[in-house]
Write a protein that holds these residues in place. Sequence first.
Motif, short mmCIF file in Angstrom:
data_model
loop_
_atom_site.label_atom_id
_atom_site.label_comp_id
_atom_site.label_asym_id
_atom_site.label_seq_id
_atom_site.Cartn_x
_atom_site.Cartn_y
_atom_site.Cartn_z
N UNK A 22 0.81 -1.22 0.00
CA UNK A 22 0.00 0.00 0.00
C UNK A 22 0.85 1.27 0.00
N UNK A 23 2.14 1.17 0.35
CA UNK A 23 2.97 2.38 0.38
C UNK A 23 3.14 2.98 -1.02
N UNK A 24 2.97 2.17 -2.07
CA UNK A 24 3.07 2.69 -3.43
C UNK A 24 1.83 3.47 -3.84
N UNK A 25 0.71 3.26 -3.12
CA UNK A 25 -0.53 3.91 -3.51
C UNK A 25 -0.48 5.42 -3.33
N UNK A 26 0.35 5.89 -2.39
CA UNK A 26 0.40 7.32 -2.07
C UNK A 26 1.54 8.04 -2.77
N UNK A 31 2.53 5.42 -9.16
CA UNK A 31 1.23 5.34 -9.84
C UNK A 31 1.41 5.54 -11.34
N UNK A 32 2.22 6.55 -11.72
CA UNK A 32 2.49 6.76 -13.14
C UNK A 32 3.24 5.58 -13.73
N UNK A 33 4.18 5.04 -12.96
CA UNK A 33 4.96 3.91 -13.46
C UNK A 33 4.08 2.69 -13.72
N UNK A 34 3.21 2.37 -12.76
CA UNK A 34 2.39 1.16 -12.93
C UNK A 34 1.37 1.36 -14.04
N UNK A 106 -1.75 12.51 -5.28
CA UNK A 106 -2.43 11.38 -5.93
C UNK A 106 -3.64 11.84 -6.75
N UNK A 107 -4.51 12.73 -6.24
CA UNK A 107 -5.63 13.20 -7.08
C UNK A 107 -5.16 13.87 -8.37
N UNK A 108 -4.11 14.69 -8.29
CA UNK A 108 -3.61 15.33 -9.51
C UNK A 108 -3.02 14.31 -10.47
N UNK A 109 -2.39 13.29 -9.94
CA UNK A 109 -1.85 12.24 -10.80
C UNK A 109 -2.96 11.48 -11.52
N UNK A 110 -4.03 11.19 -10.80
CA UNK A 110 -5.16 10.50 -11.43
C UNK A 110 -5.83 11.38 -12.48
N UNK A 115 -6.53 12.91 -18.33
CA UNK A 115 -6.25 13.80 -19.46
C UNK A 115 -5.49 13.05 -20.55
N UNK A 116 -4.54 12.21 -20.16
CA UNK A 116 -3.78 11.42 -21.15
C UNK A 116 -4.71 10.49 -21.92
#
Length: 295
Positions: A22-26, A31-34, A106-110, A115-116
């Motif tokens: 779960x540490x990768x979730x934040x 997130x971008x990598x996966x 995380x919200x901005x990454x999502x 957008x992508x």
Amino acid sequence: MLVWLALSVINGSMVLTFLRNSLFYENPRYIMFIYMVINDALLLSLVTALYVVSYIFRMIHASVCCFLIMTAVLTTRSTPLILAGMAVERYISICFPLYYSQMCTVPRTLRLIGVILILTAAPPVTDLLITLVYQPLSFFQTSIFCDHPLLFRHQSIYYKNCVFDGVYLSFVALSLLYTYCKIMLAAQAASMGLASVKRARNTVLLHGLQLLLCLLAFVVPSLQAALISLFPRFSLEIRYIFFLVVYIIPRFMSPLIYGFRDEQFRKYWTRYLACRGKSIVRVRPVLLPVNLHAK
């Protein structure tokens, strides 16, 4: 097929490693990598399926071909934009470390991933709309050789895609160049934490190399057609070489950049692989029969 299977195992193990910790979730970086790993795995599966189908069946239903082509185009165009987003994240972490937690959330990454998806879905969707305008619906009930120019035949589609590819690939290339130059300046000015700056610089360089390999996907169709016209006897070999160089080799870059070079992800990934290896080689104890008549 063996290369596809090997890469699928590697990508699948990375996705499971991400989901189990779960540490990768934040962390926006992971997130971008996966997301890139899943996108590349889907792209590789679709392209391999199209490649095998073109050799075995030659002609398939146009509607099935349309779905495969549109999804393959979407995933192909997503990779450069994901690379640009990951390079910008590295740039912010090095040049604006105090504001990193506020700018990279995380919200901005999502939202960036959304957008992508919208940007990369626009070209294949417009290709379909233009084809529906100029082709009858009965066309999608016929059998064709599954190739983008044979499916989306109208000439305006070619020019539209040329304009789109030129604009958005120029944007991605400028983003990578800008972030690399800024990280280089930060490396020269840094007195502490120089190792992390060098690692970020090398990562952006690898992103640039991966982008160059991705750009081949937009040059290959015309180059491949020219070579096949010059050497028709080696058409299968030419297609196979381009398939390896354009679609297979760039898919090896993602595990290299983050799977092996990132210390934290490598630690959890190797731990997961070790656990899976032990579970596979574990042998159940053999129960020997007992002689009930023995004294």
